[in-house]
Design a protein around this motif. Structure first.
Motif, mmCIF file in Angstrom:
data_model
loop_
_atom_site.group_PDB
_atom_site.id
_atom_site.type_symbol
_atom_site.label_atom_id
_atom_site.label_comp_id
_atom_site.label_asym_id
_atom_site.label_seq_id
_atom_site.Cartn_x
_atom_site.Cartn_y
_atom_site.Cartn_z
ATOM 1 N N ARG A 165 -15.585 6.643 -8.409
ATOM 2 C CA ARG A 165 -15.109 5.338 -7.931
ATOM 3 C C ARG A 165 -13.699 5.060 -8.445
ATOM 4 O O ARG A 165 -12.851 4.520 -7.716
ATOM 5 N N PHE A 166 -13.439 5.429 -9.705
ATOM 6 C CA PHE A 166 -12.086 5.241 -10.242
ATOM 7 C C PHE A 166 -11.078 6.078 -9.461
ATOM 8 O O PHE A 166 -9.965 5.624 -9.169
ATOM 9 N N LYS A 167 -11.472 7.296 -9.097
ATOM 10 C CA LYS A 167 -10.566 8.157 -8.340
ATOM 11 C C LYS A 167 -10.351 7.622 -6.919
ATOM 12 O O LYS A 167 -9.278 7.801 -6.339
ATOM 13 N N VAL A 168 -11.367 6.959 -6.373
ATOM 14 C CA VAL A 168 -11.177 6.282 -5.078
ATOM 15 C C VAL A 168 -10.098 5.221 -5.229
ATOM 16 O O VAL A 168 -9.186 5.107 -4.394
ATOM 17 N N ALA A 169 -10.199 4.423 -6.295
ATOM 18 C CA ALA A 169 -9.205 3.371 -6.535
ATOM 19 C C ALA A 169 -7.823 3.965 -6.762
ATOM 20 O O ALA A 169 -6.822 3.475 -6.225
ATOM 21 N N LYS A 190 -14.351 -2.468 -14.264
ATOM 22 C CA LYS A 190 -14.044 -3.059 -15.570
ATOM 23 C C LYS A 190 -15.271 -3.138 -16.466
ATOM 24 O O LYS A 190 -15.157 -3.156 -17.680
ATOM 25 N N SER A 191 -16.459 -3.164 -15.839
ATOM 26 C CA SER A 191 -17.704 -3.220 -16.616
ATOM 27 C C SER A 191 -18.418 -1.871 -16.638
ATOM 28 O O SER A 191 -19.626 -1.798 -16.850
ATOM 29 N N SER A 192 -17.679 -0.807 -16.434
ATOM 30 C CA SER A 192 -18.262 0.542 -16.439
ATOM 31 C C SER A 192 -18.909 0.848 -17.788
ATOM 32 O O SER A 192 -18.446 0.419 -18.845
ATOM 33 N N THR A 193 -20.016 1.605 -17.734
ATOM 34 C CA THR A 193 -20.699 2.004 -18.972
ATOM 35 C C THR A 193 -19.851 2.984 -19.778
ATOM 36 O O THR A 193 -20.041 3.132 -20.970
ATOM 37 N N SER A 194 -18.933 3.664 -19.104
ATOM 38 C CA SER A 194 -18.004 4.553 -19.809
ATOM 39 C C SER A 194 -16.787 3.733 -20.253
ATOM 40 O O SER A 194 -16.054 3.211 -19.427
ATOM 41 N N GLN A 195 -16.589 3.643 -21.573
ATOM 42 C CA GLN A 195 -15.496 2.836 -22.095
ATOM 43 C C GLN A 195 -14.147 3.378 -21.643
ATOM 44 O O GLN A 195 -13.219 2.614 -21.353
ATOM 45 N N LEU A 196 -14.043 4.710 -21.578
ATOM 46 C CA LEU A 196 -12.784 5.330 -21.163
ATOM 47 C C LEU A 196 -12.441 4.950 -19.725
ATOM 48 O O LEU A 196 -11.306 4.576 -19.418
ATOM 49 N N ILE A 197 -13.437 5.013 -18.832
ATOM 50 C CA ILE A 197 -13.206 4.643 -17.431
ATOM 51 C C ILE A 197 -12.877 3.162 -17.337
ATOM 52 O O ILE A 197 -11.971 2.754 -16.603
ATOM 53 N N ALA A 198 -13.616 2.340 -18.079
ATOM 54 C CA ALA A 198 -13.380 0.893 -18.066
ATOM 55 C C ALA A 198 -11.953 0.570 -18.510
ATOM 56 O O ALA A 198 -11.272 -0.272 -17.902
#
Length: 592
Positions: A411-415, A435-443
């Motif tokens: 989803r981040f790569k889509v963005a 912004k509420s991703s379970t992965s802190q790095l992605i968030a």
């Protein structure tokens, strides 16, 4: 029936005592000692066998400077009960009356009682600790263990020595405890991390190293090799840690996982020479295909990072030799993805990379393996600026592995792809979700990109500067760093003073670092610090510039000043803890 009534009566009394105790404690905390005293006296009279009420009543008398009343109560209890911890309280009450001689007499009597009954060791030592009589507490704990070796108070001793600032004895006692309770090893490491630093010459580091080496000489147990390796890793002395890990492996040659972890730690710090040595050792000693493939993959990655264009062809041959040796099937899928990445981003052969990875998708893969291949295929299509095709692969991952970390990454790569296309509104809508991703790095990455877009999207309805910036970002992704730097120069010339300026300066500074143009990076970071001190990238600029001074340009004093600025001016920064740690190390503090 009588038994039921008795139980109900006792429950009612217990509930009433609990409420009264909470009220008394509340009065005590607020300094309303007269009110607390009335309730504690009531509780004490109702349950004279409860030592908690005795101590609370005595402490309340002492807060009211009613030392004689406390003394009468304690003397009565000492004469009726065989509990030497009361002798400590009586001695402390005399100390409050400035009768030091009588205080010492009762302290001595309490300690002597331990000889008659070591079971009271903890309660007596604890009362000494409560009154900050730490030397006496140490004496009691040591005597108790001497009289009854089954008692173990090493942790309590370690904590007291920590309070006294005697870090060497803190280490000794924690290690003594680890020796008796090996499962405490990870807890011990956490405790020690507060007292040591990256500086191997730090007094505490030297002390711990000396103690561990003595332990090893006396008893070459695996625990001491493990602890010594951990210490060397904290000091970033990975070659020394490797020696300890090899010694551990020889004693227990079942798994190379610890040595692999060490290699990855060294790699993360860009210590390529020792990382190569460790992975070569793994290849020499492992027969496990998965472990060997991992080692080969990382060795090729390191070689690629440090290669010039002429050397890339030789690296390609090594990949192909590995496929000849191990084949192309699900067990080598990570190596296949790495090769696809190498073809696209290093050899700049994206068509060949796409063709290769599409063949990989025909193999019998798990859903997760298939997703990792598609994620890389999407990246390669973005590299080719075939954005719509890339979005198809990313969307397939989201559909097939909903709510997983790799789905959130897709989803981040889509963005990010939408951002590269210039579709900023759609990108922003996707980033809000992440912004509420379970992965802190992605968030964190999602938040950074969202802020970039939202800060710049309103300033210019045509989004000219933001489109140029996203194009520069894409060039950096395509490993065309010099072209990205040139495009950022254009932004800085044509959009000077606009919101995008500090972002452009910061991205360019990081690209200067990647291309080893360190002085230019310094200039950019300094400009951000001087002109954007209240903006979101100010703490980033301070930290990255400090890191440059510390690790590349050998100017530790300048680094120290910048870390200090983060500590005092940017307390909410994500770099605060690391900056404080590095500042203390550069200042030469003995961490405690």
């Amino acid at each position: 029936m009588k038994q039921i009534l008795l139980i109900l009566f006792l429950c009612f009394c217990s509930f009433g005592w609990s409420q009264d105790e909470e009220l008394a404690d509340d009065y005590f905390k607020r300094g309303e000692f007269e009110k607390a005293l009335v309730i504690y006296q009531k509780l004490y009279e109702s349950n004279k066998g409860n030592y908690k009420y005795i101590y609370k009543l005595v402490e309340t008398h002492q807060q009211l400077e009613q030392y004689d009343e406390a003394q009468i109560l304690l003397i009565e209890r000492v004469s009726n009960r065989n509990n030497p911890s009361l002798l400590v309280e009586l001695g402390y009450n005399y100390q409050l009356k400035d009768n030091i001689e009588m205080a010492k007499t009762y302290y001595t009597d309490a300690i002597k009682e331990i000889e008659n009954n070591p079971v009271f060791t903890y309660s007596v030592a604890k009362r000494f600790q409560e009154h900050s009589l730490l030397d006496e507490a140490i004496q009691v704990y040591k005597k108790g263990m001497e009289l009854n070796p089954k008692q173990n108070f090493y942790v309590q001793l370690a904590r007291i020595y920590g309070e006294l600032g005697n870090i060497e004895q803190l280490f000794v006692n924690y290690l003594n405890y680890v020796e008796t309770k090996p499962n405490f090893l990870s807890n011990g490491k956490r405790a020690f991390s507060d007292f040591i630093s990256e500086n191997s010459d730090n007094e505490n580091n030297v002390s711990l190293r000396r103690i561990l080496l003595k332990k090893l000489q006396a008893n070459p147990d695996e625990i001491w090799y493990d602890m010594l390796s951990w210490l060397y890793i904290q000091e970033k002395a990975y070659n020394k840690a490797f020696i300890q890990e090899k010694a551990l492996y020889k004693r227990n040659p079942e798994s190379l996982s610890r040595i692999t972890d060490l290699a990855l730690t060294a790699l993360n710090e860009k210590e390529y020479e020792i990382t190569v040595s460790i992975f070569e050792y793994i290849l020499e000693n492992s027969q496990d295909i998965e472990t060997r493939l991992t080692a080969h993959q990382y060795l090729l990655d390191i070689e690629t990072r440090t290669a010039n264009k002429k050397e890339l062809k030789a690296i390609q041959e090594k990949y192909l030799q590995l496929f000849d040796q191990y084949g192309k099937y699900e067990q080598t899928i990570a190596l296949q993805i790495a090769y696809g990445n190498f073809l696209a981003f290093d050899l700049h052969q994206p068509e060949e990379a796409s063709t290769f990875l599409k063949e990989s998708l025909k193999q019998e893969l798990s859903l997760f393996q298939e997703a990792t291949v598609k994620l890389k295929l999407g990246d390669i299509l973005v590299f080719q600026e075939r954005f719509n095709e890339a979005l198809i692969y990313y969307s397939q991952i989201q559909a097939n592995l909903k709510n997983s970390t790799i789905s959130q990454e897709a989803r981040f790569k889509v963005a990010k792809t939408s951002y590269y296309k210039g579709d900023f509104e759609w990108a922003e809508s996707q980033l809000k979700i992440l912004k509420s991703s379970t992965s802190q790095l992605i968030a964190n990455d999602a938040l950074d990109l969202k802020l970039l877009i939202s800060d710049n999207i309103l300033e210019d309805s045509l989004h000219i500067a933001l489109k140029l910036y996203s194009k520069a970002d894409l060039l950096a992704f395509q490993n065309k760093k010099n072209e990205a730097i040139s495009l950022l120069d254009k932004i800085l010339e044509e959009h000077k003073g606009e919101t995008i300026e500090d972002q452009a300066l910061f991205m360019q500074a990081k690209l200067y670092e990647d291309t080893q143009q360190f002085e230019k990076a310094v200039t950019n970071y300094q400009y951000i610090i001087a002109n954007y001190r209240d903006e979101i990238l100010a703490d980033d600029a301070h930290f990255y510039l400090a890191n440059l001074y510390q690790n590349i340009l050998a100017e530790p004093e300048k680094a120290k000043d910048l870390y200090e600025k983060i500590i005092f001016d940017y307390e909410d920064s994500i770099y605060f803890i690391e900056a404080r740690k590095r500042f203390r190390m550069l200042r030469g503090d003995s961490i405690n």
